[in-house]
Design an enzyme around this catalytic site. Structure first.
Site, PDB file in Angstrom:
ATOM      1  N   ARG A 121       0.742  -1.120  -0.014  1.00 47.18           N
ATOM      2  CA  ARG A 121      -0.028   0.171  -0.061  1.00 47.18           C
ATOM      3  C   ARG A 121       0.917   1.284  -0.030  1.00 47.18           C
ATOM      4  O   ARG A 121       0.333   2.482   0.217  1.00 47.18           O
ATOM      5  CB  ARG A 121      -1.083  -0.101   1.162  1.00 47.18           C
ATOM      6  CG  ARG A 121      -1.806  -1.342   1.093  1.00 47.18           C
ATOM      7  CD  ARG A 121      -3.148  -0.939   2.145  1.00 47.18           C
ATOM      8  NE  ARG A 121      -3.823  -2.296   1.988  1.00 47.18           N
ATOM      9  CZ  ARG A 121      -3.834  -3.373   2.671  1.00 47.18           C
ATOM     10  NH1 ARG A 121      -2.837  -3.514   3.548  1.00 47.18           N
ATOM     11  NH2 ARG A 121      -4.675  -4.315   2.508  1.00 47.18           N
ATOM     12  N   LYS A 143       3.991  11.546 -10.961  1.00 48.54           N
ATOM     13  CA  LYS A 143       2.886  10.672 -11.702  1.00 48.54           C
ATOM     14  C   LYS A 143       3.477   9.474 -12.167  1.00 48.54           C
ATOM     15  O   LYS A 143       4.539   9.378 -12.751  1.00 48.54           O
ATOM     16  CB  LYS A 143       2.465  11.331 -13.124  1.00 48.54           C
ATOM     17  CG  LYS A 143       1.280  12.360 -12.785  1.00 48.54           C
ATOM     18  CD  LYS A 143       0.966  12.898 -14.299  1.00 48.54           C
ATOM     19  CE  LYS A 143      -0.237  13.688 -14.429  1.00 48.54           C
ATOM     20  NZ  LYS A 143      -0.453  14.241 -15.862  1.00 48.54           N
ATOM     21  N   LYS A 220       8.039  23.043 -13.847  1.00 48.37           N
ATOM     22  CA  LYS A 220       7.215  22.057 -13.423  1.00 48.37           C
ATOM     23  C   LYS A 220       6.786  21.959 -11.992  1.00 48.37           C
ATOM     24  O   LYS A 220       5.544  21.741 -11.624  1.00 48.37           O
ATOM     25  CB  LYS A 220       7.794  20.709 -13.902  1.00 48.37           C
ATOM     26  CG  LYS A 220       6.724  19.558 -13.432  1.00 48.37           C
ATOM     27  CD  LYS A 220       6.990  18.100 -14.050  1.00 48.37           C
ATOM     28  CE  LYS A 220       5.810  17.315 -13.754  1.00 48.37           C
ATOM     29  NZ  LYS A 220       5.952  15.982 -14.653  1.00 48.37           N
ATOM     30  N   ARG A 234      -2.485  21.925 -13.607  1.00 51.14           N
ATOM     31  CA  ARG A 234      -1.629  20.781 -13.974  1.00 51.14           C
ATOM     32  C   ARG A 234      -1.869  20.226 -15.259  1.00 51.14           C
ATOM     33  O   ARG A 234      -0.914  19.833 -16.212  1.00 51.14           O
ATOM     34  CB  ARG A 234      -1.140  19.607 -13.156  1.00 51.14           C
ATOM     35  CG  ARG A 234       0.037  18.765 -13.341  1.00 51.14           C
ATOM     36  CD  ARG A 234       0.123  17.876 -12.227  1.00 51.14           C
ATOM     37  NE  ARG A 234       1.090  16.741 -12.772  1.00 51.14           N
ATOM     38  CZ  ARG A 234       1.935  15.962 -11.734  1.00 51.14           C
ATOM     39  NH1 ARG A 234       1.332  16.080 -10.508  1.00 51.14           N
ATOM     40  NH2 ARG A 234       2.742  15.263 -12.186  1.00 51.14           N
ATOM     41  N   HIS A 241      -0.667  16.472 -25.741  1.00 50.67           N
ATOM     42  CA  HIS A 241      -0.463  15.150 -25.321  1.00 50.67           C
ATOM     43  C   HIS A 241      -1.767  14.348 -25.788  1.00 50.67           C
ATOM     44  O   HIS A 241      -1.710  13.135 -25.896  1.00 50.67           O
ATOM     45  CB  HIS A 241      -0.517  14.778 -23.942  1.00 50.67           C
ATOM     46  CG  HIS A 241       1.139  15.032 -23.627  1.00 50.67           C
ATOM     47  ND1 HIS A 241       1.891  16.222 -23.423  1.00 50.67           N
ATOM     48  CD2 HIS A 241       2.077  14.072 -22.873  1.00 50.67           C
ATOM     49  CE1 HIS A 241       3.212  15.854 -23.091  1.00 50.67           C
ATOM     50  NE2 HIS A 241       3.198  14.689 -22.583  1.00 50.67           N
ATOM     51  N   HIS A 245      -0.678  11.260 -27.742  1.00 54.92           N
ATOM     52  CA  HIS A 245      -0.788   9.944 -27.180  1.00 54.92           C
ATOM     53  C   HIS A 245      -1.439   9.001 -28.242  1.00 54.92           C
ATOM     54  O   HIS A 245      -1.214   8.089 -28.284  1.00 54.92           O
ATOM     55  CB  HIS A 245      -1.729   9.763 -25.931  1.00 54.92           C
ATOM     56  CG  HIS A 245      -0.958  10.008 -24.666  1.00 54.92           C
ATOM     57  ND1 HIS A 245      -1.544  10.397 -23.539  1.00 54.92           N
ATOM     58  CD2 HIS A 245       0.518  10.347 -24.392  1.00 54.92           C
ATOM     59  CE1 HIS A 245      -0.652  10.743 -22.554  1.00 54.92           C
ATOM     60  NE2 HIS A 245       0.755  10.473 -23.165  1.00 54.92           N
ATOM     61  N   HIS A 257       7.324   8.700 -27.546  1.00 52.07           N
ATOM     62  CA  HIS A 257       6.550   9.801 -26.971  1.00 52.07           C
ATOM     63  C   HIS A 257       6.850  11.133 -27.024  1.00 52.07           C
ATOM     64  O   HIS A 257       6.062  11.898 -27.820  1.00 52.07           O
ATOM     65  CB  HIS A 257       6.624   9.753 -25.312  1.00 52.07           C
ATOM     66  CG  HIS A 257       5.942  10.610 -24.575  1.00 52.07           C
ATOM     67  ND1 HIS A 257       4.233  10.225 -24.358  1.00 52.07           N
ATOM     68  CD2 HIS A 257       5.911  11.680 -23.794  1.00 52.07           C
ATOM     69  CE1 HIS A 257       3.895  11.348 -23.742  1.00 52.07           C
ATOM     70  NE2 HIS A 257       4.841  11.874 -23.378  1.00 52.07           N
TER      71      HIS A 257
HETATM   72  N1  GLY Z   1       3.800  14.872 -17.512  1.00 54.12           N
HETATM   73  C1  GLY Z   1       2.787  15.743 -17.136  1.00 54.12           C
HETATM   74  C2  GLY Z   1       2.553  15.770 -15.608  1.00 54.12           C
HETATM   75  O1  GLY Z   1       3.405  15.341 -14.942  1.00 54.12           O
HETATM   76  O2  GLY Z   1       1.544  16.215 -15.291  1.00 54.12           O
END
Ligand code: GLY
Length: 355
Positions: A121, A143, A220, A234, A241, A245, A257
């Site tokens: 977990r 992410k 970022k 975000r 993308h 994608h 990518h």
């Molecule tokens: N790669 C996009 C993000 O981390 O939100």
């Protein structure tokens, strides 16, 4: 050496960018995690170049570590490999006090991070990105994911790392194609937030690389600090993308990518101009910069093919979709559209007339 501190609601951690960091990773990881056991997850390409350096640095720092190598490639970022990693962690009896070290590019970071998020977990993890794409984007922000048959990154979790060490020396072992793959995600930050950064990618030199990575990560970090779980701001980071994608998936991941995102970003800028959202000349500037770095700007896939795949993209919110559209270099908007309008963007983005 440069350090960017990322402050999220769940964790505060450093991203260190510099030379020789893989050889120093043992002492740096020890100073953040303390004494614990470490599971180093890597792929068959990165293993050859960097695993020995990392393992000996960790051992020198007195840390007990085991490694697991999976076959390189996006096609292995799936449930089967995730399951193998989890079984490895269980067989080696890693506990909640221990941690995962993701050594590699975006595939490794995403998958090892996801393994850390679900094993027992959730246990701690550290990112050691070895590709430009992982340095400027995927290793930062928490992410984690694997791909499903239905699409890219469709199963995942948010879990922030404890530390990120971007060793720019590792980028020297990258094939040119892999370096180019990362440039698109870096240029993305210029289109989103920073015209000066965009211009600096026109004059890229090896000496400026640490500072360019630091500037991308600073952008970022600010976005992730404001919106860790992608409820709003975000979403900007998904520039290029939605269509990207779809291109990646239509090519069965043969188009990498960054290359696919370059196509997606070029297409959304062309569509934005035709719809009067994007300042005239922006699409051409973006295309010229991508071409300078040997990144593609269009695709052989038809509007119908791309649309079918894009409709299963996780960024769709039932009947609407939020697209990131450039207004000009350095400023973009979030454009929420009824789902049926996506076809118009893909079709207009695919037309090259006037550019
Ligand atoms: N790669 C996009 C993000 O981390 O939100």
């Amino acid at each position: 050496m440069q350090t960017v501190t990322i402050k999220t609601t769940t964790k505060e951690y450093d991203v260190v960018i510099g030379s020789g960091l893989l050889a120093q990773c043992g002492e740096r990881i020890f100073s953040v995690l303390g004494k614990c056991r470490l599971a180093v997850i890597t792929d068959s390409n990165v293993e050859k170049h960097h695993l020995k350096t990392v393992m000996s640095s960790l051992e020198k720092a007195g840390m007990d570590c085991k490694s697991y190598t999976f076959p390189a490639g996006e096609e292995h970022k799936n449930m089967g490999t995730l399951s193998d990693i989890l079984e490895f962690l269980a067989k080696e009896r890693f506990s909640r006090a221990d941690a995962v070290v993701a050594l590699g590019g975006g595939v490794t970071g995403d998958m090892a991070g996801f393994a850390a998020a679900v094993y027992l977990r959730g246990i701690r993890y550290v990112q050691l990105p070895t590709s430009l794409l992982a340095c400027v984007d995927s290793s930062v922000g928490g992410k984690t994911a694997i791909d499903l048959a239905g699409g890219k990154n469709l199963a995942g979790a948010f879990l922030q790392p404890e530390l990120v060490l971007c060793d720019v020396d590792a980028l020297k072992t990258l094939p040119q194609e892999e370096f180019t793959n990362g440039l698109c995600e870096a240029i993305k930050y210029g289109v989103l937030f920073d015209e000066e950064l965009f211009c600096d990618f026109e004059n890229l030199t090896e000496t400026s690389l640490i500072s360019l990575i630091e500037r991308c990560i600073t952008h970022k970090g600010r976005v992730v600090a404001n919106d860790e779980f992608e409820k709003g701001e975000r979403k900007f980071l998904n520039l290029g993308h939605t269509i990207g994608h779809a291109v990646e998936k239509c090519s069965h991941y043969q188009i990498k990518h960054g290359y696919a995102v370059a196509i997606g970003l070029s297409m959304i800028a062309r569509a934005g101009e035709k719809l009067g959202i994007t300042e005239k000349g922006t699409a051409e500037r973006i295309e010229l910069l991508f071409k300078k770095h040997n990144l593609p700007t269009d695709t052989v896939f038809s509007t119908e093919e791309l649309l079918n795949v894009a409709l299963s993209d996780k960024k769709r919110d039932s009947d609407s979709i939020t697209l990131v559209v450039p207004k000009k270099i350095g400023a973009c908007i979030l454009q929420t559209e009824p789902i049926e309008n996506l076809k118009k963007y893909i079709a207009l983005g695919g037309e090259k007339d006037g550019i």
